[in-house]
Design an enzyme around this catalytic site. Structure first.
Site, PDB file in Angstrom:
ATOM      1  N   ASN A 212     -17.582 -10.588 -25.529  1.00  0.00           N
ATOM      2  CA  ASN A 212     -18.692  -9.644 -25.407  1.00  0.00           C
ATOM      3  C   ASN A 212     -19.528 -10.005 -24.189  1.00  0.00           C
ATOM      4  O   ASN A 212     -19.172 -10.911 -23.429  1.00  0.00           O
ATOM      5  CB  ASN A 212     -19.531  -9.628 -26.693  1.00  0.00           C
ATOM      6  CG  ASN A 212     -20.016 -11.011 -27.069  1.00  0.00           C
ATOM      7  OD1 ASN A 212     -20.682 -11.683 -26.288  1.00  0.00           O
ATOM      8  ND2 ASN A 212     -19.657 -11.461 -28.268  1.00  0.00           N
ATOM      9  N   ASP A 281     -16.873 -10.698 -34.230  1.00  0.00           N
ATOM     10  CA  ASP A 281     -16.664 -10.414 -35.652  1.00  0.00           C
ATOM     11  C   ASP A 281     -15.187 -10.453 -36.030  1.00  0.00           C
ATOM     12  O   ASP A 281     -14.848 -10.756 -37.178  1.00  0.00           O
ATOM     13  CB  ASP A 281     -17.232  -9.034 -35.999  1.00  0.00           C
ATOM     14  CG  ASP A 281     -18.747  -8.989 -35.857  1.00  0.00           C
ATOM     15  OD1 ASP A 281     -19.394  -9.994 -36.192  1.00  0.00           O
ATOM     16  OD2 ASP A 281     -19.271  -7.963 -35.403  1.00  0.00           O
ATOM     17  N   PHE A 334     -30.279 -13.866 -35.325  1.00  0.00           N
ATOM     18  CA  PHE A 334     -30.487 -12.874 -34.271  1.00  0.00           C
ATOM     19  C   PHE A 334     -29.749 -11.589 -34.626  1.00  0.00           C
ATOM     20  O   PHE A 334     -28.671 -11.627 -35.220  1.00  0.00           O
ATOM     21  CB  PHE A 334     -29.980 -13.389 -32.925  1.00  0.00           C
ATOM     22  CG  PHE A 334     -30.997 -14.220 -32.185  1.00  0.00           C
ATOM     23  CD1 PHE A 334     -31.631 -13.732 -31.054  1.00  0.00           C
ATOM     24  CD2 PHE A 334     -31.347 -15.476 -32.645  1.00  0.00           C
ATOM     25  CE1 PHE A 334     -32.583 -14.484 -30.389  1.00  0.00           C
ATOM     26  CE2 PHE A 334     -32.289 -16.244 -31.985  1.00  0.00           C
ATOM     27  CZ  PHE A 334     -32.915 -15.739 -30.855  1.00  0.00           C
ATOM     28  N   LYS A 348     -29.777  -7.661 -42.345  1.00  0.00           N
ATOM     29  CA  LYS A 348     -29.161  -8.932 -41.963  1.00  0.00           C
ATOM     30  C   LYS A 348     -29.938 -10.116 -42.521  1.00  0.00           C
ATOM     31  O   LYS A 348     -29.356 -11.079 -43.035  1.00  0.00           O
ATOM     32  CB  LYS A 348     -29.091  -9.027 -40.434  1.00  0.00           C
ATOM     33  CG  LYS A 348     -28.244 -10.178 -39.915  1.00  0.00           C
ATOM     34  CD  LYS A 348     -28.012 -10.030 -38.412  1.00  0.00           C
ATOM     35  CE  LYS A 348     -26.953 -11.001 -37.937  1.00  0.00           C
ATOM     36  NZ  LYS A 348     -26.632 -10.814 -36.496  1.00  0.00           N
ATOM     37  N   LYS A 352     -28.003 -12.437 -45.259  1.00  0.00           N
ATOM     38  CA  LYS A 352     -27.607 -13.748 -44.750  1.00  0.00           C
ATOM     39  C   LYS A 352     -28.640 -14.827 -45.035  1.00  0.00           C
ATOM     40  O   LYS A 352     -28.499 -15.965 -44.603  1.00  0.00           O
ATOM     41  CB  LYS A 352     -27.285 -13.635 -43.257  1.00  0.00           C
ATOM     42  CG  LYS A 352     -26.188 -12.587 -43.019  1.00  0.00           C
ATOM     43  CD  LYS A 352     -25.638 -12.606 -41.630  1.00  0.00           C
ATOM     44  CE  LYS A 352     -24.528 -11.554 -41.497  1.00  0.00           C
ATOM     45  NZ  LYS A 352     -23.854 -11.600 -40.184  1.00  0.00           N
TER      46      LYS A 352
END
Length: 416
Positions: A212, A281, A334, A348, A352
């Site tokens: 990325n 991912d 993040f 998120k 998480k």
């Protein structure tokens, strides 16, 4: 830019060792932190690096001769000694250390050192056997007993060919000691901080991979800020655009699996975890050992999910809670999004089990990958905590660390 040495005068003494070239970097860092640097070089030092180099960096004349009095109204070594907030000798040879220990004054540096009343910091550099010689050990002990601070030499390849202890400490390590000595105690002193940075590479074949746009700049900014505030920093980084900062324990990885193993194996030692890396991912189900040749008009690539590092950290922390542990690491995640920032950030954070989420819209100008700036919003369990304007990534890191300190400071006795 944070300039903790603004208004401070530092005498930088450079003696005749091959490590003298590092003094240029050290001088530059001190100037960038706001210090007024006055450089004194021994005759031997000028054989390794020129006075003009240090004059250009410090923007002040360099002193090399005690008899070269340029201003009739002052005695230079006394004037400089009186003005100094700190004296740094780097590199310090065995000879210069011996002179200091026995009070010899036969050149500009040793004469100034006898006249100075400010604290003295010494960074030795010499052959491993010289560093271990009883005479050198005795001289170091004498100076330490008088209040002189030493930055221990590092272990590694020496210019003489030996491998061992004796190489000059890295400039950023010396700078950290200087800042601490002048600016006082730093708020993250004693804290262990793990930071991830950059993107990961998932191999398709020997010449192709999935990755990325992450540059690692945000993670590196956190590493620098945490280091400057006194933390013991472990930086685990993947594909990045620049060199990791000095003064941290840097661990290079390639794939998401490698980063997972590097992070999870170090978790039990950490007080704060900042998970800023952009981890892939998915990875190819098969990694071909030879280059895939072009055949059909359509080439299918079968992908499988990578292990979720942040989710695994959250589960690990939950297990500690269930075991009755009261001292738990603070977890910062993040979220790099292109739409519905708050929705995805809160999802998120909850899934998480983070303590804090730093979210940004990477489609915004000045907030995307590879930029020197960022525009972030911070979320905790109650929702939006703080929106920051466009700031340098270093300033973003410091603002986030301020919030982390506010959350953990009371229980750990930390102060900002």
């Amino acid at each position: 830019m944070d300039k903790p040495l603004t208004g401070k005068t530092i005498i930088l003494g450079i003696t005749g060792g091959i490590a003298g070239y590092k003094a240029a970097t050290l001088c530059s860092r001190l100037v960038s932190l706001g210090a007024a640097v006055r450089v004194i070089m021994t005759e031997g030092a000028t054989k390794f690096i020129t006075p003009l180099t240090l004059q250009t960096i410090s923007r002040h004349p360099v002193a090399t001769d005690v008899f070269d009095e340029r201003d009739a109204s002052i005695v230079q070594h006394i004037d400089w000694a009186d003005a100094a907030d700190l004296v740094v000798v780097a590199p310090a040879t065995a000879n210069s250390i011996a002179k200091m220990a026995h009070g010899l004054a036969d050149d500009m540096l040793s004469t100034t050192l006898l006249a100075v009343t400010a604290p003295i910091l010494v960074a030795p550099a010499m052959n491993v056997h010289m560093w271990e010689h009883p005479a050198v050990v005795d001289n170091v002990e004498k100076l330490a007993a008088r209040g002189v601070t030493f930055v221990e030499p590092g272990t590694g390849q020496l210019a003489c060919g030996y491998v061992g202890k004796g190489r000059l400490a890295e400039p950023d390590e010396i700078v950290s000691c200087i800042v601490e000595k002048i600016a006082g105690s730093r708020p993250l002193r004693g804290q262990r901080v793990l930071i991830t940075a950059g993107g990961t590479i998932e191999r398709i074949d020997p010449v192709r991979y999935i990755t990325n746009d992450s540059s690692g700049k945000m993670g590196f900014a956190f590493a620098e800020a945490a280091r400057d505030w006194g933390a013991e920093v472990t930086l685990i980084y993947g594909r990045v655009d620049s060199t990791p900062p000095q003064g941290v324990h840097a661990v290079s990885v390639t794939s998401a699996d490698e980063m997972y193993e590097a992070v999870m194996s170090r978790l039990p030692e950490q007080d704060i975890v900042i998970k800023s890396a952009a981890v892939a991912d998915y990875r190819p189900r098969l990694q071909e050992t030879t280059k895939i040749k072009k055949k059909d008009e359509v080439q299918a690539l079968d992908l499988v999910r990578n292990r979720d590092i942040l989710h695994s950290i959250g589960l690990w922390k939950e297990q500690l809670k269930q075991q009755g542990k009261t001292t738990l690491p603070f977890i910062v995640g993040f979220a790099a999004e292109t739409n519905d920032l708050e929705k995805y950030a809160m999802d998120k954070l909850n899934r998480k089990k983070c303590d804090l989420i730093v979210a940004n819209d990477v489609s915004q100008s000045g907030a995307g990958f590879g930029t020197e700036t960022n525009i972030v919003s911070l979320y905790d369990a109650d929702g939006l905590l703080l929106q920051l304007p466009q700031l340098s990534k270093k300033d973003v890191a410091k603002r986030v660390l301020d919030i982390v300190l506010a959350r953990i400071g009371a229980e750990k006795g930390l102060e900002r």
